[in-house]
Enzyme design. Structure first.
Site, mmCIF file in Angstrom:
data_model
loop_
_atom_site.group_PDB
_atom_site.id
_atom_site.type_symbol
_atom_site.label_atom_id
_atom_site.label_comp_id
_atom_site.label_asym_id
_atom_site.label_seq_id
_atom_site.Cartn_x
_atom_site.Cartn_y
_atom_site.Cartn_z
ATOM 1 N N ASP A 190 19.563 38.577 50.871
ATOM 2 C CA ASP A 190 19.842 37.919 49.275
ATOM 3 C C ASP A 190 21.098 38.252 48.821
ATOM 4 O O ASP A 190 21.573 37.817 47.608
ATOM 5 C CB ASP A 190 18.757 38.732 48.486
ATOM 6 C CG ASP A 190 18.660 39.935 48.283
ATOM 7 O OD1 ASP A 190 19.771 40.780 49.119
ATOM 8 O OD2 ASP A 190 17.985 40.835 47.736
ATOM 9 N N GLY A 191 22.277 38.781 49.629
ATOM 10 C CA GLY A 191 23.594 39.043 49.358
ATOM 11 C C GLY A 191 23.704 40.252 48.833
ATOM 12 O O GLY A 191 24.630 40.703 48.596
ATOM 13 N N GLU A 192 22.725 41.335 48.668
ATOM 14 C CA GLU A 192 22.758 42.533 48.207
ATOM 15 C C GLU A 192 23.634 43.522 49.116
ATOM 16 O O GLU A 192 23.367 43.496 50.684
ATOM 17 C CB GLU A 192 21.535 43.162 47.486
ATOM 18 C CG GLU A 192 20.964 42.594 46.424
ATOM 19 C CD GLU A 192 19.669 43.435 45.707
ATOM 20 O OE1 GLU A 192 18.997 44.128 46.371
ATOM 21 O OE2 GLU A 192 19.151 42.857 44.845
ATOM 22 N N LYS A 203 56.311 27.385 34.037
ATOM 23 C CA LYS A 203 55.044 26.814 34.488
ATOM 24 C C LYS A 203 54.031 26.908 33.364
ATOM 25 O O LYS A 203 54.227 27.501 32.349
ATOM 26 C CB LYS A 203 54.617 27.505 35.695
ATOM 27 C CG LYS A 203 53.200 27.487 36.039
ATOM 28 C CD LYS A 203 52.871 28.567 37.191
ATOM 29 C CE LYS A 203 51.981 29.545 36.528
ATOM 30 N NZ LYS A 203 51.595 30.374 37.735
ATOM 31 N N ARG A 228 43.798 38.861 35.942
ATOM 32 C CA ARG A 228 44.159 37.768 35.139
ATOM 33 C C ARG A 228 43.595 37.426 33.977
ATOM 34 O O ARG A 228 43.831 36.836 32.927
ATOM 35 C CB ARG A 228 44.454 36.668 35.972
ATOM 36 C CG ARG A 228 45.580 36.704 37.009
ATOM 37 C CD ARG A 228 45.367 35.496 38.029
ATOM 38 N NE ARG A 228 44.157 35.399 38.871
ATOM 39 C CZ ARG A 228 44.180 34.416 39.716
ATOM 40 N NH1 ARG A 228 45.055 33.422 39.679
ATOM 41 N NH2 ARG A 228 43.201 34.114 40.416
ATOM 42 N N GLN A 229 42.338 38.110 33.823
ATOM 43 C CA GLN A 229 41.390 37.888 32.657
ATOM 44 C C GLN A 229 41.712 38.928 31.711
ATOM 45 O O GLN A 229 40.999 40.001 31.436
ATOM 46 C CB GLN A 229 40.051 37.812 33.184
ATOM 47 C CG GLN A 229 39.821 36.516 34.089
ATOM 48 C CD GLN A 229 38.216 36.558 34.459
ATOM 49 O OE1 GLN A 229 37.434 36.651 33.190
ATOM 50 N NE2 GLN A 229 37.887 35.701 35.337
ATOM 51 N N ASP A 270 57.202 31.217 37.094
ATOM 52 C CA ASP A 270 56.774 31.477 36.080
ATOM 53 C C ASP A 270 57.436 32.571 35.250
ATOM 54 O O ASP A 270 57.978 33.443 36.022
ATOM 55 C CB ASP A 270 55.469 31.282 35.676
ATOM 56 C CG ASP A 270 54.797 32.490 36.496
ATOM 57 O OD1 ASP A 270 55.189 33.954 36.424
ATOM 58 O OD2 ASP A 270 53.558 32.275 37.032
ATOM 59 N N ARG A 284 50.004 26.132 32.660
ATOM 60 C CA ARG A 284 48.685 25.852 33.072
ATOM 61 C C ARG A 284 47.714 25.244 32.273
ATOM 62 O O ARG A 284 47.546 25.982 31.030
ATOM 63 C CB ARG A 284 48.039 27.277 33.749
ATOM 64 C CG ARG A 284 46.870 27.040 34.762
ATOM 65 C CD ARG A 284 46.095 28.157 35.246
ATOM 66 N NE ARG A 284 47.060 29.032 36.452
ATOM 67 C CZ ARG A 284 46.707 28.700 37.327
ATOM 68 N NH1 ARG A 284 45.930 28.000 38.078
ATOM 69 N NH2 ARG A 284 47.638 29.588 38.438
ATOM 70 N N HIS A 314 48.185 42.311 37.722
ATOM 71 C CA HIS A 314 48.762 40.955 37.198
ATOM 72 C C HIS A 314 49.659 41.239 35.918
ATOM 73 O O HIS A 314 50.790 40.714 35.829
ATOM 74 C CB HIS A 314 47.751 40.131 36.819
ATOM 75 C CG HIS A 314 48.288 38.775 36.358
ATOM 76 N ND1 HIS A 314 48.983 37.923 36.993
ATOM 77 C CD2 HIS A 314 48.101 38.419 34.863
ATOM 78 C CE1 HIS A 314 49.371 37.109 36.365
ATOM 79 N NE2 HIS A 314 48.779 37.337 35.035
HETATM 80 C C1 R5P Z 1 50.085 33.707 37.272
HETATM 81 O O1 R5P Z 1 50.409 33.889 36.251
HETATM 82 C C2 R5P Z 1 49.949 34.403 38.551
HETATM 83 O O2 R5P Z 1 51.185 35.211 38.386
HETATM 84 C C3 R5P Z 1 50.128 33.561 39.957
HETATM 85 O O3 R5P Z 1 51.319 32.696 39.591
HETATM 86 C C4 R5P Z 1 48.716 32.642 40.058
HETATM 87 O O4 R5P Z 1 47.669 33.463 39.703
HETATM 88 C C5 R5P Z 1 48.859 32.071 41.328
HETATM 89 O O5 R5P Z 1 47.458 31.140 41.019
HETATM 90 P P1 R5P Z 1 47.373 29.860 41.951
HETATM 91 O O6 R5P Z 1 47.855 30.289 43.346
HETATM 92 O O7 R5P Z 1 45.901 29.398 41.907
HETATM 93 O O8 R5P Z 1 48.140 28.950 41.346
#
Ligand code: R5P
Length: 302
Positions: free
Chosen positions: A38-40, A192, A95-96, A169, A194, A129
């Site tokens: 079951d993944g555990e 950049k 990243r969150q 970025d 997103r 990050h």
């Molecule tokens: C975003 O700000 C990070 O520094 C990376 O540029 C990003 O997470 C890379 O994600 P992906 O390969 O999905 O573009």
């Protein structure tokens, strides 16, 4: 260093843990585990470990599994009253680190709390990050940089001609600047964007600061996940006729066919660290990790 250290190799980081144990001249302990249908995960840590423990477990995909395994192992260590240093080379969810859209959960804040809940008092990660991600820890949480190691690799192995360093970025500009400083190279930053709903990446058209025709370009980022950021950067840069384009990052998460997409976009080679084991992991983090671990253990003993 005169202190007994056990390096515990979490299931996701066996190779890196082996290298760190060797640098520290420490015992290497493997962890018995089973994944049920079951993944555990079931973890068994019956082998005795010393007073000073270093547990290494990177939380790359399958992210939640590796994260939960880290928490389970850390709980077991802290229950045994060992002095534990948690090493999480790739910190998932970093990243969150804020609420981008109304109603979103700031997952990094929860992850940081989870590490603390299982008794972690000292934690090391690599190129997390953002500073915001690190700020959610109220324990001794240290962020190491792989930039020096990546730059050293580029100098020794890429043999680039008049390299130009590019950050995909603005968020990565500081890292790219440091990397360029070590290479004594020119550097610039792309713009950049997103789309937060679709996650699609756009690189704004911009006039380049200088001519990159015939020059090698190194795009440097903290991580490559879907590969979209590198693909869009490479597609944009290629119009200016550079020589080779290289992509370097600390964490090669590499979702699905990311390496193929990156190659198809004109990138000659992808180079990453061994925070995540993969074919691109050519830069070994064990020296910087062991140095920090040794300094933490020494300080704790004073
Ligand atoms: C975003 O700000 C990070 O520094 C990376 O540029 C990003 O997470 C890379 O994600 P992906 O390969 O999905 O573009």
């Amino acid at each position: 260093m005169g202190r007994e250290i056990s390096v515990i190799a979490g299931p996701s980081s066996v190779d890196l843990a082996t290298k760190v144990a060797s640098c520290l001249d420490a015992d290497l302990l493997s962890v018995d585990f089973r994944i049920f249908k079951d993944g555990e995960t079931k973890i068994n840590m019956s082998k005795p470990f010393g007073k000073n423990c270093v547990l290494i477990q990177s939380t790359y995909p399958p992210t939640d599994r590796h994260l939960l395994q880290a928490l389970m192992m850390l709980k077991k260590c802290s229950d045994s009253s060992a002095d534990i240093v948690a090493v999480v080379p790739y910190m998932a969810y970093s990243r969150q680190d804020r609420q981008f859209l109304e109603g979103e959960v700031v997952s990094m804040a929860i992850v940081a709390r989870l590490f603390e809940c299982v008794g972690t008092r000292r934690l090391i990660t690599v190129d997390i990050h953002s500073p915001a991600s690190l700020s959610y820890f109220s324990i001794d949480a240290r962020n190491l940089s792989a930039t020096g190691l990546l730059a050293k690799y580029a100098i020794t192995n890429l043999k680039t001609s008049r390299p130009v360093v590019v950050s995909p970025d603005k968020g990565g500009a500081k890292r790219a600047m440091e990397f360029a400083r070590i290479l004594k190279a020119d550097m610039f930053t792309l713009s950049k964007r997103r789309d937060m709903q679709t996650t699609e990446v756009f690189v704004e058209k911009q006039k380049l600061n200088f001519d990159i025709a015939g020059r090698d370009v190194i795009i440097i980022d903290d991580m490559i996940s879907t590969g979209e950021s590198i693909v869009k950067a490479s597609e944009f840069l290629i119009e200016a006729n550079p020589n080779n384009i290289y992509a370097m990052c600390t964490h090669a998460v590499m979702i699905e066919d990311a390496p193929k997409k990156i190659e198809a976009a004109g990138v000659k080679e992808i180079i990453s660290t061994n925070s995540i084991p993969s074919a691109t992991a050519k830069v070994d983090l064990s020296s910087v990790i062991s140095r920090e671990v040794a300094s933490i253990i020494e300080q704790a003993a004073i």
